[in-house]
Design a protein around this motif. Structure first.
Motif, PDB file in Angstrom:
ATOM      1  N   PHE A  72     -51.701  13.381   1.301  1.00 43.07           N
ATOM      2  CA  PHE A  72     -52.167  13.048  -0.170  1.00 43.07           C
ATOM      3  C   PHE A  72     -51.757  11.293  -0.134  1.00 43.07           C
ATOM      4  N   ALA A  73     -52.286  10.943  -0.933  1.00 44.32           N
ATOM      5  CA  ALA A  73     -51.948   9.375  -1.333  1.00 44.32           C
ATOM      6  C   ALA A  73     -52.740   8.995  -2.645  1.00 44.32           C
ATOM      7  N   TRP A  74     -52.410   7.839  -3.285  1.00 41.57           N
ATOM      8  CA  TRP A  74     -52.967   7.495  -4.388  1.00 41.57           C
ATOM      9  C   TRP A  74     -53.537   5.910  -4.236  1.00 41.57           C
ATOM     10  N   ASP A  75     -54.341   5.814  -3.258  1.00 45.89           N
ATOM     11  CA  ASP A  75     -54.810   4.388  -2.925  1.00 45.89           C
ATOM     12  C   ASP A  75     -56.206   4.036  -2.772  1.00 45.89           C
ATOM     13  N   GLY A  76     -57.493   5.146  -3.468  1.00 50.87           N
ATOM     14  CA  GLY A  76     -58.541   4.961  -3.408  1.00 50.87           C
ATOM     15  C   GLY A  76     -59.284   5.611  -2.181  1.00 50.87           C
ATOM     16  N   SER A  77     -58.370   6.125  -1.154  1.00 52.90           N
ATOM     17  CA  SER A  77     -59.022   6.531   0.100  1.00 52.90           C
ATOM     18  C   SER A  77     -59.320   8.179  -0.033  1.00 52.90           C
ATOM     19  N   GLY A  78     -59.670   8.693   0.922  1.00 50.61           N
ATOM     20  CA  GLY A  78     -59.673   9.965   1.119  1.00 50.61           C
ATOM     21  C   GLY A  78     -58.644  10.882   0.906  1.00 50.61           C
ATOM     22  N   LEU A  79     -57.480  10.296   1.020  1.00 52.75           N
ATOM     23  CA  LEU A  79     -56.186  11.295   0.826  1.00 52.75           C
ATOM     24  C   LEU A  79     -56.103  11.165  -0.599  1.00 52.75           C
ATOM     25  N   GLN A  80     -56.631  10.270  -1.520  1.00 50.98           N
ATOM     26  CA  GLN A  80     -56.650  10.266  -3.138  1.00 50.98           C
ATOM     27  C   GLN A  80     -57.466  11.456  -3.483  1.00 50.98           C
ATOM     28  N   ASP A 132     -61.830   8.119  -9.553  1.00 46.96           N
ATOM     29  CA  ASP A 132     -61.385   6.786  -8.967  1.00 46.96           C
ATOM     30  C   ASP A 132     -61.640   6.530  -7.394  1.00 46.96           C
ATOM     31  N   PHE A 133     -61.779   7.797  -6.782  1.00 45.43           N
ATOM     32  CA  PHE A 133     -62.063   7.765  -5.314  1.00 45.43           C
ATOM     33  C   PHE A 133     -63.483   7.285  -5.208  1.00 45.43           C
ATOM     34  N   HIS A 134     -64.571   7.799  -5.815  1.00 43.59           N
ATOM     35  CA  HIS A 134     -65.846   7.609  -5.910  1.00 43.59           C
ATOM     36  C   HIS A 134     -66.083   6.046  -6.288  1.00 43.59           C
ATOM     37  N   ASN A 135     -65.373   5.679  -7.357  1.00 37.67           N
ATOM     38  CA  ASN A 135     -65.557   4.290  -7.849  1.00 37.67           C
ATOM     39  C   ASN A 135     -65.116   3.310  -6.617  1.00 37.67           C
ATOM     40  N   ASN A 136     -64.023   3.495  -5.975  1.00 31.59           N
ATOM     41  CA  ASN A 136     -63.468   2.592  -4.945  1.00 31.59           C
ATOM     42  C   ASN A 136     -64.443   2.784  -3.709  1.00 31.59           C
ATOM     43  N   ASN A 137     -65.326   3.681  -3.502  1.00 34.44           N
ATOM     44  CA  ASN A 137     -66.171   3.708  -2.154  1.00 34.44           C
ATOM     45  C   ASN A 137     -67.503   3.762  -2.505  1.00 34.44           C
ATOM     46  N   HIS A 138     -67.678   3.519  -3.935  1.00 35.84           N
ATOM     47  CA  HIS A 138     -69.057   3.195  -4.387  1.00 35.84           C
ATOM     48  C   HIS A 138     -70.123   4.456  -4.283  1.00 35.84           C
TER      49      HIS A 138
END
Length: 303
Positions: free
Chosen positions: A91-99, A159-165
């Motif tokens: 887990f993470a909160w950085d916009g990656s798949g871990l988020q 947030d994940f979707h927005n960061n990865n378009h």
């Protein structure tokens, strides 16, 4: 002493149930009940009450189902956490798949497990002999926590979707999930206004109560559908059998077994919760359909 005993008035005989039990004359409307409970109704119920053995058997069956509900809920939370920590990287909160991994964990924990446990709070026999107000507060608090976790889970995926378009709200899973969350929000707001505010009229509470109960069950069913469809969608996305060494979903690798098992646990949890909610013997006595009695906030008996 003999003269005093002779002069004492004879004890009156109990000519009727109302003479023996003067409390049966109390009118529940004076305590703020939604409908007036007639003394004759209580006398009939008292005469036709089930035996102690049947009552104890019903309570025992409830606690078996409730223990199963708690175990299945805990198993759901552990399973979704293990899946996303061991196979999805943590887990993470950085916009990656871990988020993104926060999304299934928070939605299963909030929208299913906490929601289901909050729904059955009123069915616990331990609460029947006490004032309903603390249990109302506990019910509202658990539901609020469930809603907050659900909102955070939605924020994680958006947030994940927005960061990865990645487009939002394009799948059936997302439509069902956002619908369940929106209905959950509406349910909590109307429940707060209708049942926790002392200024709400009793007639409004009578109108809202069956709607509140029905929507509660429907939201749980929608949440379960959203979760199992999301699990299936995620497994199809990540188990494609590419050149990175991962097996396809059709080969049923360990991650697929874990995801499928999580879906089965969620369905089993929902079925147990719906069983508890649908059994009229396990309803709080002042909420049973044959009673039609409901005491509003700040006007309830301590029983």
């Amino acid at each position: 002493m003999q003269q005093m005993q002779r002069s004492s008035p004879p004890s009156p005989s109990c000519s009727s149930t109302s003479h023996c039990f003067p409390l049966s004359h109390l009118h529940t409307a004076a305590c703020g009940s939604e409908t007036a409970a007639e003394p004759q109704k209580h006398e009939v119920r008292a005469g036709s009450s089930p035996s102690d053995f049947s009552r104890m058997r019903s309570i025992l069956c409830f606690y078996i189902c409730y223990a199963l509900c708690l175990c299945l809920g805990l198993a759901c939370v552990v399973c979704v956490c293990v899946w996303n920590s061991q196979w999805r990287g943590g887990f993470a909160w950085d916009g990656s798949g871990l988020q993104f991994n926060w999304h299934p964990v928070l939605m299963v924990t909030g929208l299913v497990v906490l929601y289901g446990n909050g729904a059955v709070l009123y069915r616990i026999p331990l609460s029947w002999g006490h004032n309903k107000f603390p249990w109302k507060v506990a019910h509202a608090a658990v539901m609020l926590l469930a809603f907050v976790l659900s909102v955070v889970g939605l924020c994680a995926v958006f947030d994940f979707h927005n960061n990865n378009h990645t487009p939002n709200m394009y799948s059936l899973h997302s439509w069902i999930g956002i619908t369940a969350t929106a209905l959950f929000c509406t349910q909590w707001v109307f429940g707060m206004i209708g049942f926790l505010l002392p200024c709400t009229q009793i007639s409004i509470r009578k109108l809202l109560k069956p709607i509140h109960v029905w929507f509660g069950s429907m939201i749980l069913m929608l949440s379960i559908v959203a979760c199992i469809s999301g699990i299936n969608e995620k497994l199809f996305f990540v188990l494609k059998g590419n050149n990175n060494g991962s097996k396809s979903y059709a080969n049923l690798p360990p991650e697929a077994v874990m995801g499928n098992s999580l879906g089965v646990l969620i369905v089993a949890f929902g079925l147990v919760v719906l069983k508890i909610l649908s059994n009229h013997e396990w309803m709080r006595p002042d909420s049973r359909p044959e009673d039609g009695v409901y005491a509003p906030l700040l006007q309830e008996d301590d029983e």
